[in-house]
Design a protein around this motif. Structure first.
Motif, mmCIF file in Angstrom:
data_model
loop_
_atom_site.group_PDB
_atom_site.id
_atom_site.type_symbol
_atom_site.label_atom_id
_atom_site.label_comp_id
_atom_site.label_asym_id
_atom_site.label_seq_id
_atom_site.Cartn_x
_atom_site.Cartn_y
_atom_site.Cartn_z
ATOM 1 N N PRO A 164 -27.493 29.889 -21.347
ATOM 2 C CA PRO A 164 -27.324 29.334 -22.770
ATOM 3 C C PRO A 164 -28.134 29.856 -23.922
ATOM 4 O O PRO A 164 -27.867 30.169 -24.934
ATOM 5 N N VAL A 165 -29.681 30.152 -23.539
ATOM 6 C CA VAL A 165 -30.676 30.645 -24.517
ATOM 7 C C VAL A 165 -29.945 31.807 -25.031
ATOM 8 O O VAL A 165 -30.209 32.348 -26.207
ATOM 9 N N SER A 193 -42.587 32.940 -29.058
ATOM 10 C CA SER A 193 -41.191 32.614 -28.465
ATOM 11 C C SER A 193 -41.501 30.947 -28.050
ATOM 12 O O SER A 193 -42.588 30.655 -27.295
ATOM 13 N N ARG A 194 -40.190 30.186 -28.188
ATOM 14 C CA ARG A 194 -40.380 28.963 -27.897
ATOM 15 C C ARG A 194 -39.258 28.352 -26.833
ATOM 16 O O ARG A 194 -38.051 28.790 -27.359
ATOM 17 N N PHE A 195 -39.421 27.840 -25.710
ATOM 18 C CA PHE A 195 -38.129 27.556 -24.922
ATOM 19 C C PHE A 195 -38.101 26.135 -24.860
ATOM 20 O O PHE A 195 -38.903 25.133 -25.040
ATOM 21 N N PRO A 196 -36.952 25.484 -24.244
ATOM 22 C CA PRO A 196 -36.894 24.159 -24.148
ATOM 23 C C PRO A 196 -38.101 23.304 -23.621
ATOM 24 O O PRO A 196 -38.531 24.032 -22.495
ATOM 25 N N ALA A 197 -38.487 22.395 -24.001
ATOM 26 C CA ALA A 197 -39.645 21.832 -23.464
ATOM 27 C C ALA A 197 -39.490 21.286 -22.119
ATOM 28 O O ALA A 197 -40.457 21.355 -21.470
ATOM 29 N N ASP A 198 -38.288 20.550 -21.854
ATOM 30 C CA ASP A 198 -38.182 19.883 -20.478
ATOM 31 C C ASP A 198 -38.269 21.155 -19.177
ATOM 32 O O ASP A 198 -38.342 20.926 -18.385
ATOM 33 N N TRP A 199 -38.194 22.621 -19.695
ATOM 34 C CA TRP A 199 -38.448 23.430 -18.635
ATOM 35 C C TRP A 199 -39.921 23.510 -18.165
ATOM 36 O O TRP A 199 -40.234 23.685 -16.991
ATOM 37 N N GLY A 200 -40.804 23.005 -19.073
ATOM 38 C CA GLY A 200 -42.156 22.975 -18.595
ATOM 39 C C GLY A 200 -43.057 24.246 -18.212
ATOM 40 O O GLY A 200 -43.819 24.313 -17.229
ATOM 41 N N HIS A 217 -35.559 42.491 -20.549
ATOM 42 C CA HIS A 217 -35.308 43.382 -21.573
ATOM 43 C C HIS A 217 -34.570 42.782 -22.642
ATOM 44 O O HIS A 217 -34.930 42.833 -23.897
ATOM 45 N N ARG A 218 -33.246 42.201 -22.051
ATOM 46 C CA ARG A 218 -32.531 41.501 -23.206
ATOM 47 C C ARG A 218 -33.139 40.343 -23.737
ATOM 48 O O ARG A 218 -33.118 40.377 -25.081
ATOM 49 N N LEU A 219 -33.778 39.679 -23.198
ATOM 50 C CA LEU A 219 -34.614 38.395 -23.583
ATOM 51 C C LEU A 219 -35.592 38.794 -24.260
ATOM 52 O O LEU A 219 -35.845 38.140 -25.682
#
Length: 405
Positions: A164-165, A193-200, A217-219
């Motif tokens: 989804p990201v 870069s910031r990812f969902p906090a619930d990933w921890g 690479h894509r990310l």
């Protein structure tokens, strides 16, 4: 010629061969059961035309499922003696008449599939003793299988999480101010870069996971695109992070070619290995010639930073926060930072301190001659509108004459 087996598959094939020869049957196979389909993953057979690896059939129509459902026994010397068995396709084609099947169970108790042996003729000698041998071999197969199962589960979990990201265009990118320590003026900002906090998970862990399943690479490129989108919204330069491997991709080169390069500071982590510095420098050269500056990130956090610095001749080195935190009360850290500043300035390199959180740390860094700082003391990562106006950046032009091929 069939496909090349992996080492694990060959080990399982050896177990199956032991089973087939010991029981004197026509075929032995490992099947994976996914709830709807039986997959013959590894096969050892004396009749290859009838039994092939990769064959699939509906799980509900297999002898293995009937045995798991306890409709028929695990050891069947003569299928014709069991009406339930004779209803199934295997009794007609390939016309099996003897069968032994035991479950393959992983360490968490989950069912992976079955370890089976079968014959085209009845075999009244099949007994519980043969089942005992199959149980032992199935347990050995489970030990061989489990690492790949767990690896695939991990890959699926990471892919499902990142999907989804990536579909949304990449991670959210926040900007953290970078200030001139002598004046306190903001000169630039780092895109983080910031990812969902619930990933921890810290961003570097997420990127490492993405690379481990082929999405790195894509990310990274999506994160660079998100960072670049801020260039029209803020003044000063923007520092963007990229791994050496992603930098060498054609897609990264195409992205950089579209940017106002004098406002880009490209940061390479000193943790990432560089296999070929010549190729790396060749990829960087045209962009640095157009005004892009190069930084080595996390200096002091590992052992490769000096080589990165010497071979790439960066414009900026960024001192890792582990050396900055508490340096105002730690003479060892103070001496280390002083040495890095002397080294950097001696090479005409500007020095940025990361993780500056207190006024005491900021004052000590100014005294040591560090050029720039970033950290919570100057501002937390946030949206572009939270940044102050940037002052002109007083740094020398990229040092093309020092670049090494």
């Amino acid at each position: 010629m069939g496909r090349q087996r992996s080492d694990a598959e060959q080990q399982i094939a050896d177990l199956l061969h032991t089973a087939r020869k010991s029981l004197r049957l026509s075929v032995a196979f490992l099947s994976r059961l996914d709830g709807t389909t039986q997959h013959l993953e590894v096969v050892d057979t004396a009749v290859p035309v009838l039994f092939k690896e990769g064959y699939q059939q509906k799980q509900e129509l297999t002898l293995c499922q009937a045995i798991l459902d306890k409709k028929i026994p695990q050891v069947i010397p003569d299928l014709t003696a069991f009406p339930e068995a004779m209803k199934l396709p295997a009794a007609r084609m390939p016309r099996l008449r003897s069968y032994v099947s035991v479950p393959v169970v992983l360490s968490d108790g989950s069912l992976y599939g079955t370890f089976c042996a079968a014959g085209l003729t009845t075999d009244k000698d099949l007994s519980k003793r043969d089942k005992g041998l199959m149980d032992v071999l199935a347990a050995a197969a489970a030990v061989i299988i489990e690492p790949e199962v767990r690896s695939q589960e991990r890959r699926s979990e990471i892919g499902d999480r990142l999907g989804p990201v990536i579909a949304d265009g990449g991670p959210v990118v926040a900007l953290q101010p970078i200030v001139d320590l002598a004046t306190g003026d903001r000169v630039g900002a780092e895109a983080l870069s910031r990812f969902p906090a619930d990933w921890g998970m810290a961003p570097d862990v997420v990127f490492a996971q993405a690379h481990s399943i082929g999405l790195g690479h894509r990310l990274e490129l999506l994160a660079l695109e998100q960072a670049a989108a801020h260039l029209d919204r803020v003044g000063g330069y923007i520092a963007m992070n990229v791994s050496p491997a992603t930098l060498l991709t054609p897609e990264c080169g195409e992205l950089l070619a579209r940017l106002p390069l004098p406002r880009v500071l490209l940061e390479l982590s000193e943790h990432d290995q560089v296999e070929d510095y010549g190729t790396l420098n060749a990829a960087l050269r045209p962009f640095r010639a157009e005004g892009m500056r190069l930084a080595i990130d996390d200096v002091g956090a590992g052992f490769s930073s000096l080589r990165h610095i010497v071979v790439t001749s960066p414009d900026v080195i960024k001192i890792d926060r582990s050396i900055v935190t508490g340096l105002n009360s730690d003479p060892v850290l103070t001496k280390l930072v002083q040495s890095l500043v002397e080294f950097g300035h001696g090479c005409r390199v500007r020095v940025v301190a990361e993780g500056v959180e207190t006024a005491g740390e900021a004052a000590a860094l100014r005294t040591l001659g560090v050029d720039y700082g970033q950290g919570w003391h100057y501002g937390r990562p946030g949206p572009p509108e939270a940044l102050s106006e940037a002052q002109s950046l007083r740094v020398p032009a990229p040092r093309q004459e020092l670049l090494r091929s």
